[in-house]
Design an enzyme around this catalytic site. Structure first.
Site, PDB file in Angstrom:
ATOM      1  N   ASP A  10       2.463 -26.244  15.276  1.00 35.67           N
ATOM      2  CA  ASP A  10       1.042 -26.355  14.919  1.00 35.67           C
ATOM      3  C   ASP A  10       0.771 -27.526  13.994  1.00 35.67           C
ATOM      4  O   ASP A  10       0.083 -27.390  12.985  1.00 35.67           O
ATOM      5  CB  ASP A  10       0.575 -25.056  14.262  1.00 35.67           C
ATOM      6  CG  ASP A  10       0.854 -23.867  15.151  1.00 35.67           C
ATOM      7  OD1 ASP A  10       1.838 -23.148  14.864  1.00 35.67           O
ATOM      8  OD2 ASP A  10       0.133 -23.701  16.144  1.00 35.67           O
ATOM      9  N   HIS A  54       1.036 -25.440   4.002  1.00 35.60           N
ATOM     10  CA  HIS A  54       1.960 -24.839   4.972  1.00 35.60           C
ATOM     11  C   HIS A  54       3.285 -25.586   5.046  1.00 35.60           C
ATOM     12  O   HIS A  54       4.259 -25.054   5.596  1.00 35.60           O
ATOM     13  CB  HIS A  54       1.339 -24.827   6.376  1.00 35.60           C
ATOM     14  CG  HIS A  54       0.107 -23.997   6.473  1.00 35.60           C
ATOM     15  ND1 HIS A  54       0.078 -22.643   6.193  1.00 35.60           N
ATOM     16  CD2 HIS A  54      -1.165 -24.331   6.778  1.00 35.60           C
ATOM     17  CE1 HIS A  54      -1.146 -22.181   6.354  1.00 35.60           C
ATOM     18  NE2 HIS A  54      -1.929 -23.175   6.697  1.00 35.60           N
ATOM     19  N   ASP A  91     -11.751 -23.091   5.188  1.00 34.60           N
ATOM     20  CA  ASP A  91     -11.784 -22.375   6.462  1.00 34.60           C
ATOM     21  C   ASP A  91     -12.004 -20.876   6.212  1.00 34.60           C
ATOM     22  O   ASP A  91     -12.066 -20.090   7.140  1.00 34.60           O
ATOM     23  CB  ASP A  91     -10.504 -22.618   7.277  1.00 34.60           C
ATOM     24  CG  ASP A  91      -9.245 -22.603   6.428  1.00 34.60           C
ATOM     25  OD1 ASP A  91      -8.206 -23.131   6.886  1.00 34.60           O
ATOM     26  OD2 ASP A  91      -9.288 -22.056   5.290  1.00 34.60           O
TER      27      ASP A  91
HETATM   28  N1  LIG Z   1      -7.510 -19.750  16.648  1.00 42.59           N
HETATM   29  C1  LIG Z   1      -6.470 -19.094  15.934  1.00 42.59           C
HETATM   30  C2  LIG Z   1      -5.085 -19.579  16.301  1.00 42.59           C
HETATM   31  C3  LIG Z   1      -4.287 -19.950  15.052  1.00 42.59           C
HETATM   32  N2  LIG Z   1      -4.299 -21.395  14.808  1.00 42.59           N
HETATM   33  C4  LIG Z   1      -3.455 -21.757  13.665  1.00 42.59           C
HETATM   34  C5  LIG Z   1      -3.173 -23.266  13.676  1.00 42.59           C
HETATM   35  C6  LIG Z   1      -2.685 -23.738  12.322  1.00 42.59           C
HETATM   36  C7  LIG Z   1      -3.826 -23.725  11.339  1.00 42.59           C
HETATM   37  C8  LIG Z   1      -3.370 -24.423  10.066  1.00 42.59           C
HETATM   38  C9  LIG Z   1      -4.482 -24.701   9.095  1.00 42.59           C
HETATM   39  O1  LIG Z   1      -5.609 -24.474   9.367  1.00 42.59           O
HETATM   40  C10 LIG Z   1      -4.120 -25.305   7.791  1.00 42.59           C
HETATM   41  S1  LIG Z   1      -5.300 -24.913   6.513  1.00 42.59           S
HETATM   42 ZN   LIG Z   2      -6.307 -22.963   6.403  1.00 36.67          ZN
END
Ligand SMILES: NCCCNCCCCCC(=O)CS
Ligand SMILES: [Zn+2]
Length: 668
Positions: free
Chosen positions: A94, A137, A267
């Site tokens: 990701d 992350h 978010d």
């Molecule tokens: N639609 C939901 C599926 C999950 N997607 C996660 C992808 C990584 C997100 C990492 C991020 O936002 C850092 S703050």
């Molecule tokens: Zn996030």
């Protein structure tokens, strides 16, 4: 000594993007930074900040958190072909790489370090760094979740190494679990990591068992890692404020950090495709405000996530405007935390009760995990049905633009006897003797109507309240001959003239009028060491502390876990804060109280003190003027009888006041 707010941004960090198709990563776009920065410019907030340049984090900085082999590997990416970049990316999850992302990742980490330098050297009081790629992350030897270097983890290690900071609080209000930060500090008692995150019983990314509430830290770090899992989407302002008042703030004040770092991901705001939560952007004004009296105000906010290009800039502006000291908007209809949030709140508090004295009396985990399982099964059924529904409308969410937050022309006005000096920065206030007001006062209040200086101070007081009501003055302080009489006078005036409610906070044993408490126009919360006669009613609350307000930690926990939730839920248009010389309150606690209460009623706080307390004018005025309150230092355990009394009082009041709830109602 109000110092400024740093803003760190460099458009170089917009110069990388996804070069291939990847549905997971497509939301992490350069526009996230440009719309946020442009909003700060358009609203005039950027000009009010002190612009601090970015710098590249050095290898040494990056190696504070990451391994040499990882750094060496990332160093090669600028020279890779597109295929090599895609190949390189595959080893992580990701996340995506780009020829310029290494450069930007050094700038993002460097920006966080510049922010720490600016705050720790006293150049500014607080600040915000608008950066990408985000950081929370990324792990010692791995990129993850759009993150390359762990900006905030590096900043924490840097603050400890460069400035000898003993205790760092990291608040991660991003909607994802910053597992990289947790792994970095889980055995480190000098860094308290707090994160809430969408979890859905481990069904949501990154689907880690260790993101749950029972990951409390390891070895010496046990208790210093707090995970609040959101097991449902749609969390709202009430859910966020409840967790701040009943978990984060009590622990943060007990921990007493020297520096606060915020993984400021947005978010977790409404409209975001990742979080699917329903908290409005103005909630970040309150979350920021509630952290600004920790660590003497030393707060560094570093952007993490946030993918809705409308709610992201709104949330960024709400955060920066609060860092600048502007009054927070009134919180729209807080209707109490949802059942799932209460479940999580209960689990977190019980998982941490053995580590934090403020949680000592938190209720045990629900004994039969049958209950939890039953709840879970019911929830899963319900969620499956709702899932389709949610996917559809995450993007179609609409919400009102956050209200304009106009800072009144005059911030702090003081009504003082002529022989008492007015602290610099504040404005001495005395009203033109308005005959209408004077006559009313003569008739209603004054025992001997010719008591001219009582008349003068009371009529000035009323005139001040009216200017606050018209938002011409933000807050005020009055030294009065008789605090009880002044209180009654303001409350009666407010009940008639002001359209709205008045929260009366009384510290010490002043006689408090119960005027307006029968119909809810007034909410009285009185702190004292006298056992109250039977609790009068929902709007007249007596908080009895064994040693009154002289026990710092007992009082602090009563303010954080009881007064703040009450004040937010009551949502008054004026906060009347009265103290009497017998209160036994030390200045720093008083300043914390005065600072925290300014998050309510758009900062319209009116302090009443006995004329004799001239020594308290300076500290009170500095807090009203927006200076951060001095740190209380590490809090020892509150008296057990006080914690029990608070738990009993909260338990009894939670029927009427939903923000006081800390456990899910017994399911039938
Ligand atoms: N639609 C939901 C599926 C999950 N997607 C996660 C992808 C990584 C997100 C990492 C991020 O936002 C850092 S703050
Ligand atoms: Zn996030």
């Amino acid at each position: 000594m109000k110092m400024g707010t740093a803003l760190i941004y460099d458009e170089e960090m917009t110069k990388y993007k996804l070069l291939w198709v990847d549905p997971v990563c497509k939301i992490e776009v350069p526009e996230r930074l440009t719309v946020s920065h442009e909003a700060l410019i358009k609203t005039g907030l950027a000009d009010r900040c002190i612009s601090v340049p970015v710098r590249e984090a050095t290898d040494a900085d990056i190696l504070l958190v990451h391994s040499e082999e990882y750094l060496e590997a990332v160093k090669k990416t600028p020279y890779m072909t597109l295929e090599d970049l895609q190949e390189f990316t595959l080893q992580y999850g990701d996340v995506y790489f780009h020829p310029n992302i290494y450069h930007c990742a050094k700038l993002a980490a460097g920006a966080a370090l510049q922010l720490v330098d600016s705050v720790m050297t006293g150049k500014v009081r607080n600040g915000m760094a608008l950066v990408r790629p985000p950081g929370h992350h990324s792990m010692r030897s791995a990129a993850s979740g759009f993150c390359v270097f762990n900006n905030v983890a590096i900043a924490a290690q840097y603050a400890k190494q460069q400035y000898g900071v003993k205790r760092v609080l990291i608040v991660d209000w991003d909607v994802h679990h910053g597992q990289g930060v947790q792994y970095c500090f889980e055995d480190d008692p000098s860094v308290l990591y707090f994160s809430w995150h969408r979890y859905e019983h481990q069904k949501f990314w990154p689907q880690l068992k260790e993101s749950d509430y029972n990951s409390v830290g390891k070895e010496k770090g046990a208790g210093f890692n707090i995970n609040v899992p959101w097991n449902k989407v749609g969390m709202k302002n009430s859910d966020y404020l409840s967790v701040f008042c009943h978990i984060l703030l009590p622990v943060a004040y007990e921990f007493s950090p020297d520096l606060v770092l915020v993984c400021a991901g947005f978010d977790s705001a409404i409209g975001d495709p990742e979080g699917e939560m329903c908290a409005s952007p103005d909630i970040f004004a309150h979350l920021t405000h509630l952290l600004m009296n920790l660590a003497g105000g030393k707060l560094c906010a570093v952007l993490e996530g946030g993918y809705n290009l409308t709610s992201l800039p709104q949330s960024v502006c709400q955060t920066v405007q609060t860092l600048l000291g502007d009054p927070a908007p009134r919180p729209a209809n807080l209707d109490g935390p949802c059942e799932s949030a209460l479940e999580s709140l209960h689990c977190v508090r019980s998982a941490h009760r053995q580590y934090w004295s403020c949680l000592k009396h938190a209720a045990e985990l629900p004994t039969s995990d049958v209950t939890t399982k039953r709840i879970k099964l019911a929830e899963e059924e319900e969620d499956k049905l709702k899932k389709v529904e949610e996917e559809k409308n995450a993007e179609e969410e609409v919400w009102p633009e956050p209200p304009k937050r106009v800072a009144p022309a005059v911030r702090t006005a003081l009504v003082l006897p002529n022989d008492v000096a007015c602290p610099d920065g504040c404005k001495r206030f005395s009203s033109s003797e308005d005959p209408v007001i004077v006559n009313k006062l003569r008739k209603n209040f004054l025992k001997d109507a010719d008591d001219s200086d009582a008349l003068t101070s009371l009529s000035s007081l009323i005139a001040l309240v009216e200017k606050m009501e018209r938002n011409e003055i933000c807050n005020g302080l009055a030294l009065v001959p008789d605090v009880s009489m002044a209180m009654m006078c303001v409350v009666q005036h407010a009940a008639t003239a002001l359209r709205n409610r008045v929260l009366v906070v009384c510290v010490g044993d002043a006689g408090v009028s119960s005027h307006g408490t029968e119909d809810g126009k007034t909410l009285v919360v009185q702190f004292s060491n006298r056992e109250p006669e039977e609790q009068k009613c929902k709007y007249h609350i007596s908080v009895c502390l064994k040693k009154g307000c002289s026990d710092v930690s007992g009082f602090a926990q009563a303010v954080l876990g009881l007064l703040l939730p009450l004040g937010y839920e009551y949502d008054p248009s004026l906060v009347l804060l009265a103290r009497t010389p017998d209160s036994g309150l030390c200045d720093s606690v008083w300043q914390q109280l005065t600072g925290l209460l300014q998050g309510i009623a758009q900062g319209h706080t009116l302090v009443l003190m006995q004329e004799a307390e001239t020594s308290c004018v300076g500290p009170t005025a500095s807090s009203l003027f927006g200076d951060a309150a001095p740190s209380l230092g590490k809090l020892h355990a509150p008296l057990p009888e006080d914690v029990e009394a608070l738990e009993r009082l909260r338990h009894r009041l939670q029927v009427d006041w939903k923000l006081l709830q800390t456990t899910a109602p017994e399911t039938g």
